[in-house]
Design an enzyme around this catalytic site. Structure first.
Site, short mmCIF file in Angstrom:
data_model
loop_
_atom_site.label_atom_id
_atom_site.label_comp_id
_atom_site.label_asym_id
_atom_site.label_seq_id
_atom_site.Cartn_x
_atom_site.Cartn_y
_atom_site.Cartn_z
N SER A 118 116.81 149.61 135.32
CA SER A 118 118.23 149.40 135.62
C SER A 118 119.01 148.97 134.39
O SER A 118 119.11 149.72 133.42
CB SER A 118 118.37 148.38 136.75
OG SER A 118 119.71 148.28 137.18
N HIS A 119 119.55 147.76 134.40
CA HIS A 119 120.43 147.29 133.32
C HIS A 119 119.67 146.48 132.27
O HIS A 119 120.28 145.88 131.39
CB HIS A 119 121.55 146.42 133.92
CG HIS A 119 121.03 145.34 134.82
ND1 HIS A 119 120.43 145.62 136.02
CD2 HIS A 119 121.02 143.99 134.70
CE1 HIS A 119 120.06 144.48 136.60
NE2 HIS A 119 120.41 143.49 135.82
N ASP A 289 125.76 151.28 133.87
CA ASP A 289 124.48 150.72 133.41
C ASP A 289 123.49 151.83 133.09
O ASP A 289 123.82 153.02 133.15
CB ASP A 289 123.91 149.74 134.44
CG ASP A 289 123.36 150.43 135.68
OD1 ASP A 289 123.82 151.55 136.00
OD2 ASP A 289 122.47 149.87 136.34
N ASP A 291 120.83 153.25 134.54
CA ASP A 291 120.46 154.31 135.47
C ASP A 291 121.62 154.82 136.30
O ASP A 291 121.43 155.65 137.19
CB ASP A 291 119.31 153.86 136.38
CG ASP A 291 119.71 152.76 137.34
OD1 ASP A 291 120.48 151.87 136.94
OD2 ASP A 291 119.25 152.77 138.50
N ASP A 293 123.85 153.35 138.49
CA ASP A 293 124.27 152.91 139.82
C ASP A 293 125.28 151.77 139.79
O ASP A 293 125.87 151.43 140.81
CB ASP A 293 123.05 152.53 140.68
CG ASP A 293 122.18 151.44 140.09
OD1 ASP A 293 122.49 150.97 138.98
OD2 ASP A 293 121.19 151.05 140.75
N ARG A 294 125.51 151.16 138.63
CA ARG A 294 126.46 150.06 138.53
C ARG A 294 127.69 150.46 137.72
O ARG A 294 127.61 151.37 136.90
CB ARG A 294 125.81 148.83 137.88
CG ARG A 294 124.62 148.31 138.66
CD ARG A 294 123.92 147.19 137.90
NE ARG A 294 122.64 146.87 138.50
CZ ARG A 294 122.29 145.68 138.97
NH1 ARG A 294 123.14 144.69 138.90
NH2 ARG A 294 121.11 145.49 139.50
N THR A 358 120.87 140.55 149.32
CA THR A 358 120.96 141.45 148.17
C THR A 358 119.91 142.54 148.29
O THR A 358 118.77 142.28 148.64
CB THR A 358 120.75 140.66 146.87
OG1 THR A 358 121.76 139.65 146.76
CG2 THR A 358 120.81 141.56 145.65
N GLU A 377 128.11 145.10 146.24
CA GLU A 377 127.42 143.88 145.83
C GLU A 377 128.16 143.29 144.63
O GLU A 377 128.78 144.03 143.85
CB GLU A 377 125.98 144.18 145.41
CG GLU A 377 125.07 144.53 146.57
CD GLU A 377 123.63 144.78 146.10
OE1 GLU A 377 122.74 144.76 146.96
OE2 GLU A 377 123.42 144.99 144.90
N SER A 379 126.97 142.29 141.99
CA SER A 379 126.32 142.67 140.73
C SER A 379 126.76 144.07 140.28
O SER A 379 125.96 144.87 139.84
CB SER A 379 124.80 142.60 140.87
OG SER A 379 124.36 143.41 141.94
N LYS A 390 123.72 152.55 145.42
CA LYS A 390 125.01 152.27 144.80
C LYS A 390 125.28 153.35 143.77
O LYS A 390 124.35 153.96 143.24
CB LYS A 390 125.06 150.88 144.21
CG LYS A 390 123.88 150.46 143.35
CD LYS A 390 124.04 149.00 142.93
CE LYS A 390 122.80 148.48 142.23
NZ LYS A 390 121.84 147.88 143.15
#
Length: 552
Positions: A118-119, A289, A291, A293-294, A358, A377, A379, A390
């Protein structure tokens, strides 16, 4: 000559419990521990009934971080040996998490293996992660991840076909004959962007988006892919199709180490974007981020949209998105640590609101039951029911759709929203890389403290204000769909997070509602509550830290 399938003896590891976002470790753990990767992949396949596995389709992709290609080769060899009939892989092994969810659903795959941390930072000294998504396209539920973990603790052997060598650079099908298999094993390398882009075309009004991005009175935007997986998606969809100038998008080449940066779209790690937005030449900015999703949304002069406000604004303007005009809105949801800004929109529109722990799997369960359309979320995660993850790029197109309809600035839209609903001031303090034993001991002591009868009604004085504890609990969630119970989720507004690979992350969430004072500085408004939270938890004293790593 049919390729040979081998059964290789192995020994279990005790630390392969998947967290909210799968198994995350330092790269050297996967590289240095014998069969560490193989054990976990075999545990995933063994968690699926052989009858369901036989001849099935599995999707594989990742954010392009270091060790991605090595892991893909092992996964393909083990998928073939475990009865899988077809593996679909993103071109060069790269595919965003939202796109993988889309492809799983499109091809009716049994699931997908996502290679991302992820991040978290990448590179040889960084992190690597493996996440399993099930047939709905969403993260595996706890029952599945628990089963994977139990298998990993007793594993004695794994199956592999080492003769399979896959070319990730060439689009199309590659066929392999295996011993004792009647049908060839197929690997299909697909365009990483196209299926997902086609899904977005059916959600948003691309003509309206093209007009606001490249028409006569277009806005200027700045998008930072942070050298993560979203770069090719931004270039193809926003630049090539919607007409953004190519220099609107920066850091769009995925790199194994994310250019040495931390691919986390917040005010600390996306500082370059924040600085360029402050100059005032861009009307809208966003960062993504590793991958994909954010997302982080910024307005002109660096005006920051807090994630809880972002999902609340999208909810209040949801019919600016054609998809929801056709499907209607079934429900809204937010994670427990996310501010209650969305709740106020739900109440005003008489739409059901769900508060979950979460983890996107909780949202996915509600979506599969037809109860949820939009969720978020704190985050930096926002998404709809088009997939079961997300989706950073979806959130950006949602915001651009609102700008195209309302023809206001990001800041004016937020200020109108606060005037209408009041404002939930929200902040999050991240204390990263805390010793896990220290963090757990602190949380245990905190739970004992808040469980005491004297804690409720206790008063705290900060400057000229007196605050009284009205309620204190450890958040517990009963899923309204399947009645499963998730306990010990968050104490007060303190959470022990499992998203890091090295030590623990402790987060403090602070949310305060104001009806009148709505245009003040967030950190100034919340400073008294932050002081109380630190006093109750004794976090600085217990951890030896003088302050948080990241403030959002």
């Amino acid at each position: 000559i049919p390729l040979q399938v081998l059964t290789v003896p192995t020994a279990p590891y005790p630390d392969q419990r998947p967290g909210t976002s799968g198994l995350k470790k330092k790269v050297y753990v996967f590289q240095s521990r014998r069969n560490y990767l193989h054990n976990f992949i075999q545990s995933i396949f063994s968690s699926i009934d052989l009858r369901d596995r036989q001849g099935s389709t599995v999707v594989v992709g990742g954010d392009g971080r270091f060790f991605n290609r090595t892991a893909i080769e092992v996964i393909v060899q083990m998928a073939a040996a475990n009865g899988v009939g077809r593996v679909i892989i993103g071109h060069h092994g790269i595919m965003s998490t939202p796109a993988i969810s889309c492809v799983i659903r499109k091809y009716k795959a049994i699931g997908g293996i996502i290679l991302t941390a992820s991040h978290n930072p990448g590179g040889p000294d960084g992190d690597f992660g493996i996440k399993f998504n099930t047939a709905n396209g969403g993260p595996a539920k706890e029952a599945v991840t628990n089963k994977i973990f139990q298998i990993s603790r007793t594993i004695e052997e794994f199956a592999i076909c080492p003769g399979i060598q896959v070319d990730l650079t060439t689009l199309g099908k590659q066929m392999f004959d295996l011993e004792n298999k009647f049908k060839p094993f197929t690997v299909e390398i697909v365009d990483s962007v196209e299926s997902y882009a086609n899904l977005l075309r059916n959600i948003f009004d691309f003509a309206a988006l093209k007009e606001i991005l490249s028409g006569e009175n277009h806005i200027k935007i700045r998008l930072d892919a942070m050298h993560g997986v979203v770069g090719p998606y931004v270039r193809r969809i926003l630049c090539e199709e919607l007409g953004c100038p190519t220099n609107s998008a920066v850091n769009c080449v995925p790199l194994e180490d994310f250019g040495g940066q931390h691919p986390d779209p917040n005010l600390t790690y996306a500082a370059d974007l924040v600085d360029s937005m402050k100059e005032g030449q861009y009307d809208f900015g966003a960062a993504f981020d590793g991958d994909g999703d954010r997302n982080m949304i910024l307005g002109k002069h660096g005006f920051f949209v807090a994630p809880p406000d972002s999902v609340a604004v999208i909810a209040d303007n949801i019919f600016c998105i054609p998809y929801f005009q056709h499907t209607g809105v079934r429900g809204f949801a937010r994670s427990m640590p996310t501010s209650a800004a969305l709740d106020r929109v739900a109440k005003a529109t008489k739409i059901e609101l769900y508060e979950t722990p979460t983890g996107w799997k909780f949202f996915g369960n509600l979506m599969d039951a037809g109860r949820l359309s939009l969720c978020g979320e704190e985050s930096f995660g926002t998404g709809g029911d088009h997939i079961r993850e997300k989706d950073g790029l979806w959130a950006v197109l949602a915001w651009l759709s609102i700008l195209a309809t309302r023809r206001q600035s990001v800041e004016d839209i937020l200020k109108d929203h606060w005037l209408k609903y009041g404002r939930n001031y929200f902040t999050r303090y991240d204390y990263e890389n805390i010793d896990i034993d220290v963090a757990c001991e602190m949380m245990e002591d905190l739970e004992i403290l808040i469980a005491g009868k004297s804690f409720v009604k206790q008063r705290f004085a900060v400057e000229d204000k007196i605050y009284q504890v009205e309620k204190a609990d450890n958040f517990e969630y009963t899923d309204p769909v399947d009645s499963t119970i998730s306990r010990n989720q968050t104490l007060l507004a303190l959470e022990l997070s499992g998203t890091g690979s090295d030590g623990a992350t402790v987060r403090i969430y602070i949310d305060s509602y104001e009806k009148e004072q709505i245009f003040e500085d967030t950190q100034v408004m919340l400073a008294p509550l932050a002081t109380i939270a630190l006093k109750i938890s004794q976090l600085h004293h217990r951890t030896g830290r003088s302050g948080p790593s990241v403030i959002t």
